[in-house]
Design a protein around this motif. Sequence first.
Motif, mmCIF file in Angstrom:
data_model
loop_
_atom_site.group_PDB
_atom_site.id
_atom_site.type_symbol
_atom_site.label_atom_id
_atom_site.label_comp_id
_atom_site.label_asym_id
_atom_site.label_seq_id
_atom_site.Cartn_x
_atom_site.Cartn_y
_atom_site.Cartn_z
ATOM 1 N N VAL A 57 45.512 35.067 14.825
ATOM 2 C CA VAL A 57 44.819 34.070 15.437
ATOM 3 C C VAL A 57 44.132 34.816 16.640
ATOM 4 N N GLY A 58 42.886 34.794 16.800
ATOM 5 C CA GLY A 58 42.206 35.509 17.809
ATOM 6 C C GLY A 58 41.618 36.908 17.402
ATOM 7 N N THR A 59 40.424 36.916 17.372
ATOM 8 C CA THR A 59 39.891 38.406 16.824
ATOM 9 C C THR A 59 38.879 38.810 17.911
ATOM 10 N N GLY A 60 39.561 38.896 19.336
ATOM 11 C CA GLY A 60 38.598 39.618 20.447
ATOM 12 C C GLY A 60 39.160 40.786 20.358
ATOM 13 N N ALA A 61 39.299 41.497 21.631
ATOM 14 C CA ALA A 61 39.564 43.107 21.869
ATOM 15 C C ALA A 61 40.941 43.346 21.199
ATOM 16 N N ASP A 93 32.679 30.417 16.775
ATOM 17 C CA ASP A 93 32.266 30.088 15.264
ATOM 18 C C ASP A 93 31.754 31.674 14.903
ATOM 19 N N GLY A 94 32.127 32.222 13.859
ATOM 20 C CA GLY A 94 31.533 33.364 13.247
ATOM 21 C C GLY A 94 32.074 34.474 13.539
ATOM 22 N N LEU A 95 32.855 34.496 14.525
ATOM 23 C CA LEU A 95 33.645 35.692 15.092
ATOM 24 C C LEU A 95 34.358 36.119 14.282
ATOM 25 N N TYR A 144 39.788 31.095 8.480
ATOM 26 C CA TYR A 144 40.240 29.699 8.399
ATOM 27 C C TYR A 144 39.649 28.904 9.313
ATOM 28 N N PRO A 145 39.390 27.793 9.224
ATOM 29 C CA PRO A 145 38.817 27.234 10.495
ATOM 30 C C PRO A 145 39.616 26.659 11.483
ATOM 31 N N SER A 146 40.892 27.057 11.361
ATOM 32 C CA SER A 146 41.921 26.572 12.784
ATOM 33 C C SER A 146 43.117 27.332 12.532
ATOM 34 N N ASP A 147 43.884 27.533 13.510
ATOM 35 C CA ASP A 147 45.318 28.040 13.427
ATOM 36 C C ASP A 147 46.188 27.235 12.542
ATOM 37 N N ARG A 148 46.063 25.834 12.545
ATOM 38 C CA ARG A 148 46.658 25.096 11.902
ATOM 39 C C ARG A 148 46.758 25.404 10.290
ATOM 40 N N GLU A 149 45.430 25.524 9.870
ATOM 41 C CA GLU A 149 45.157 25.718 8.495
ATOM 42 C C GLU A 149 45.815 27.209 8.181
ATOM 43 N N LEU A 150 45.577 27.959 9.061
ATOM 44 C CA LEU A 150 46.130 29.443 8.677
ATOM 45 C C LEU A 150 47.591 29.303 8.485
ATOM 46 N N ILE A 151 48.417 28.992 9.426
ATOM 47 C CA ILE A 151 49.689 28.893 9.646
ATOM 48 C C ILE A 151 50.291 28.267 8.150
ATOM 49 N N HIS A 152 49.373 27.214 7.755
ATOM 50 C CA HIS A 152 49.936 26.474 6.558
ATOM 51 C C HIS A 152 49.495 27.143 5.249
#
Length: 336
Positions: free
Chosen positions: A8-12, A38-40, A55-63
């Motif tokens: 979750v979080g694709t920054g640095a 969006d798009g990152l 995934y569109p949200s952390d919730r969907e990724l977690i599940h």
Amino acid sequence: MALKCGLVGTGAIGRDHLRRLSSTITGVEVTGVVDIVDGLAGSVVKDLNLAVEVYPSDRELIHSGVDAVFITSSSTAHAETAIRAIEAGKYVFCEKPLATTAEDCLRIIEAEKQYNRRLLQVGFMRRYDKGYVELKEIIDNQVIGKPLTIHCRHFNQSVVENYSTSMLITETLIHEIDVLHWLVNDDYNTVQVLFPTKSSKASSEHIRDPQVAVLTTQSGVVITAEIFVNCQYGYDIHCEVVGEEGMASLPEVPSVRLRKNAASSTSLLVDWKQRFIDAYDVELQHFVDAVIQKGRPEGPSAWDGYIAAITADALVRSQTTGKAEPVVLADKPSFY
Ligand code: NAI
């Protein structure tokens, strides 16, 4: 079987951990990523040439059927994702700081309490750095006798313009806050911040840079830590422990000595990613191995994240009061 994980979080650092998890760390398979921009996440996955679902949200990724969640989002977003993941029964690797308030750290601890065991590890990677590990062995084996004082510095070449006075504590010094009490197996007693003359090279007119933190431990070790996030010359980490029978320091980062134009020089790093590059690898591998083999992470816990947060809170208070502030911990659950 590989540990299935999402990030979750694709920054640095998210991007860096994604590369690490996909190419260096064994026993793990990244199956999903998400970023609120969006798009990152999609462009990072494409850049790294990975076949990973976005995934569109952390919730969907977690599940989505993952076993573990790596949280590398902005610090203010850690707590909600961590609690969501723990409540879904997932293992969690959460970058430092665990959360931006001690209260949020306690909420994460409460979420773990329902299982009466650890699910989460905090990304305090210095505990995996060879230099710090050797320093701890020297202290634990009483090679320099009882530790009396510690001197350290955490300097960055520069920071972004919106870096604030409190972030020198909550984002920068937080690493020292964790690693120093671990080094001497002690808890903090009082903490204080002193403001030297402000550097004219500070990244904004609002930031107090540099700062000096003075921390005392329960057994009486006095620590002075200099934080200077616009030091201009490089990324410089230093730690020196003075004991009753000797002194031990972190090794210098190896670099070729160059003799040229009547001068002898070695170069310094400017990028934090390089300084602890091996430690990040060891840290993530240790998390994955412990979860697979023992069913629980064994690195820095949510309790360690809480200690760091409550100590940082006291230091930030001291920035305003100018006084030494006490560090008062809640009761520690027995499973930590
Ligand atoms: P960054 O700003 O480059 O990346 C953060 C990313 O998280 C951004 O792409 C942002 O859009 C995304 N994000 C924010 N909220 C989100 C949410 N709710 N859900 C999904 N994505 C979200 O920041 P950076 O430098 O990568 O730092 C990220 C975290 O890692 C911070 O907590 C920071 O303190 C920590 N960190 C740790 C380091 C270490 O040495 N262990 C080094 C650098 C950062």
